[in-house]
Design a protein around this motif. Structure first.
Motif, PDB file in Angstrom:
ATOM      1  N   LEU A 197     -19.574  53.422 -79.604  1.00 46.41           N
ATOM      2  CA  LEU A 197     -18.875  52.195 -79.988  1.00 46.41           C
ATOM      3  C   LEU A 197     -19.843  51.023 -80.079  1.00 46.41           C
ATOM      4  O   LEU A 197     -19.820  50.260 -81.047  1.00 46.41           O
ATOM      5  CB  LEU A 197     -17.768  51.896 -78.977  1.00 46.41           C
ATOM      6  N   ARG A 198     -20.704  50.879 -79.077  1.00 47.91           N
ATOM      7  CA  ARG A 198     -21.666  49.774 -79.102  1.00 47.91           C
ATOM      8  C   ARG A 198     -22.577  49.875 -80.321  1.00 47.91           C
ATOM      9  O   ARG A 198     -22.890  48.876 -80.972  1.00 47.91           O
ATOM     10  CB  ARG A 198     -22.491  49.770 -77.814  1.00 47.91           C
ATOM     11  N   GLN A 228     -18.503  57.902 -75.862  1.00 46.32           N
ATOM     12  CA  GLN A 228     -17.687  57.094 -76.766  1.00 46.32           C
ATOM     13  C   GLN A 228     -18.090  55.624 -76.704  1.00 46.32           C
ATOM     14  O   GLN A 228     -18.199  54.951 -77.736  1.00 46.32           O
ATOM     15  CB  GLN A 228     -16.205  57.235 -76.409  1.00 46.32           C
ATOM     16  N   GLN A 229     -18.318  55.129 -75.495  1.00 49.81           N
ATOM     17  CA  GLN A 229     -18.684  53.725 -75.342  1.00 49.81           C
ATOM     18  C   GLN A 229     -20.051  53.441 -75.957  1.00 49.81           C
ATOM     19  O   GLN A 229     -20.257  52.394 -76.583  1.00 49.81           O
ATOM     20  CB  GLN A 229     -18.655  53.342 -73.862  1.00 49.81           C
ATOM     21  N   MET A 277     -10.685  50.561 -80.227  1.00 51.64           N
ATOM     22  CA  MET A 277     -11.699  49.805 -79.492  1.00 51.64           C
ATOM     23  C   MET A 277     -12.704  49.174 -80.446  1.00 51.64           C
ATOM     24  O   MET A 277     -13.176  48.056 -80.228  1.00 51.64           O
ATOM     25  CB  MET A 277     -12.408  50.720 -78.486  1.00 51.64           C
ATOM     26  N   ARG A 287     -16.432  59.959 -72.094  1.00 51.77           N
ATOM     27  CA  ARG A 287     -16.049  58.548 -72.145  1.00 51.77           C
ATOM     28  C   ARG A 287     -17.272  57.654 -72.338  1.00 51.77           C
ATOM     29  O   ARG A 287     -17.253  56.718 -73.147  1.00 51.77           O
ATOM     30  CB  ARG A 287     -15.313  58.169 -70.856  1.00 51.77           C
ATOM     31  N   GLU A 288     -18.344  57.937 -71.616  1.00 47.79           N
ATOM     32  CA  GLU A 288     -19.558  57.133 -71.750  1.00 47.79           C
ATOM     33  C   GLU A 288     -20.184  57.320 -73.130  1.00 47.79           C
ATOM     34  O   GLU A 288     -20.749  56.381 -73.704  1.00 47.79           O
ATOM     35  CB  GLU A 288     -20.548  57.503 -70.651  1.00 47.79           C
ATOM     36  N   ASP A 290      -8.381  56.152 -80.317  1.00 51.35           N
ATOM     37  CA  ASP A 290      -8.802  55.224 -79.266  1.00 51.35           C
ATOM     38  C   ASP A 290     -10.121  54.551 -79.628  1.00 51.35           C
ATOM     39  O   ASP A 290     -10.297  53.350 -79.430  1.00 51.35           O
ATOM     40  CB  ASP A 290      -8.950  55.965 -77.930  1.00 51.35           C
ATOM     41  N   VAL A 291     -11.062  55.330 -80.159  1.00 49.73           N
ATOM     42  CA  VAL A 291     -12.350  54.762 -80.562  1.00 49.73           C
ATOM     43  C   VAL A 291     -12.148  53.756 -81.687  1.00 49.73           C
ATOM     44  O   VAL A 291     -12.733  52.668 -81.689  1.00 49.73           O
ATOM     45  CB  VAL A 291     -13.328  55.872 -80.997  1.00 49.73           C
ATOM     46  N   ALA A 295     -13.532  45.227 -80.717  1.00 59.10           N
ATOM     47  CA  ALA A 295     -14.896  44.741 -80.521  1.00 59.10           C
ATOM     48  C   ALA A 295     -15.383  43.962 -81.737  1.00 59.10           C
ATOM     49  O   ALA A 295     -16.038  42.920 -81.609  1.00 59.10           O
ATOM     50  CB  ALA A 295     -15.833  45.913 -80.230  1.00 59.10           C
TER      51      ALA A 295
END
Length: 244
Positions: A199-200, A195-196, A91, A192-193, A87-88, A95
């Motif tokens: 990701l950023r 991971q986000q 995403m 989840r946060e 999933d990462v 992105a």
């Protein structure tokens, strides 16, 4: 300096200067570079290299999205990460596809009189100046033509076309610390946060690597491919030439 000529346009001179700047936001780098560019033109006029200089305000002149480098620094970093969380990874790819890869630049309209070979002769010139921030370098373009031999509209179109074709075709291949990246993640966040946040950070790091064309070590096979049917120029700059 790289000098170019177009068949059928011997009245037009196209010069591209490439020199180091360092890491910064594109807009801040261009602000800095344009101040120096304008100052250098004023100095040249005072020194008598031309006269009657007129200059417009600088306007944005961004080039289209830079071609993706499928085997470049970002791909190798992704390969070293391994499969990881699907999933990462998905995403991240989405992105990265949305990252703005335009080459940021500015343009000046110029006009001046240039001295001829006979004392007292001066020729009216069309000219445009360009500055782009790419691969940690400034790419500065100057296109000039004798006004009597080409009208302003045709000259402007020719000058813009020259920059659109030349600048993306020239790479500054950087090796060293500019390839280092650090990701900061708060371990106290929910999964989840976290991971986000990761990701950023990964997207920002990838975008920085691509924008700087940075590698931690030279890849001889890659250099050989880049120099096929092209000229490879090695330029070693003293550390003092780079911005702190």
């Amino acid at each position: 300096m790289l000098r170019y000529a177009l068949p059928g346009h011997d009245e037009t001179r196209i010069d591209l200067f490439i020199y180091p700047f360092g890491q910064d936001r594109a807009e801040a780098a261009l602000d800095h570079g344009m101040r120096d560019f304008v100052a250098s033109l004023r100095t040249a006029e005072r020194e008598g290299r031309f006269r009657a200089l007129s200059m417009s305000d600088a306007v944005a002149f961004d080039l289209g999205q830079a071609p993706a480098d499928g085997d470049g620094p970002g791909k190798r970093r992704r390969d070293r990460r391994g499969s990881g969380d699907a999933d990462v990874e998905r995403m991240l790819m989405e992105a990265l596809a949305a990252v703005d890869r335009r080459i940021r630049g500015r343009r000046l309209d110029l006009a001046f009189e240039y001295p001829g070979q006979v004392e007292g002769d001066w020729f009216a010139m069309h000219s445009r100046g360009y500055l782009f921030y790419r691969h940690l370098y400034f790419f500065k373009g100057r296109v000039s033509a004798t006004a009597a031999r080409i009208d302003r509209g045709r000259f402007a179109a020719l000058a813009d076309r020259a920059m659109r074709e030349l600048v993306p075709a020239v790479q500054a291949y950087n090796v060293g610390g500019c390839a280092d990246t650090t990701l900061h993640v708060d371990p106290g966040l929910p999964r989840r946060e976290m991971q986000q946040m990761l990701l950023r950070g990964m997207v920002a790091a990838q975008a920085s690597l691509e924008a700087g064309n940075c590698r931690d070590a030279a890849d001889e096979a890659e250099l050989a491919a880049l120099s096929h049917d092209a000229e490879l120029v090695l330029v070693e700059y003293p550390a003092d030439d780079w911005r702190d």
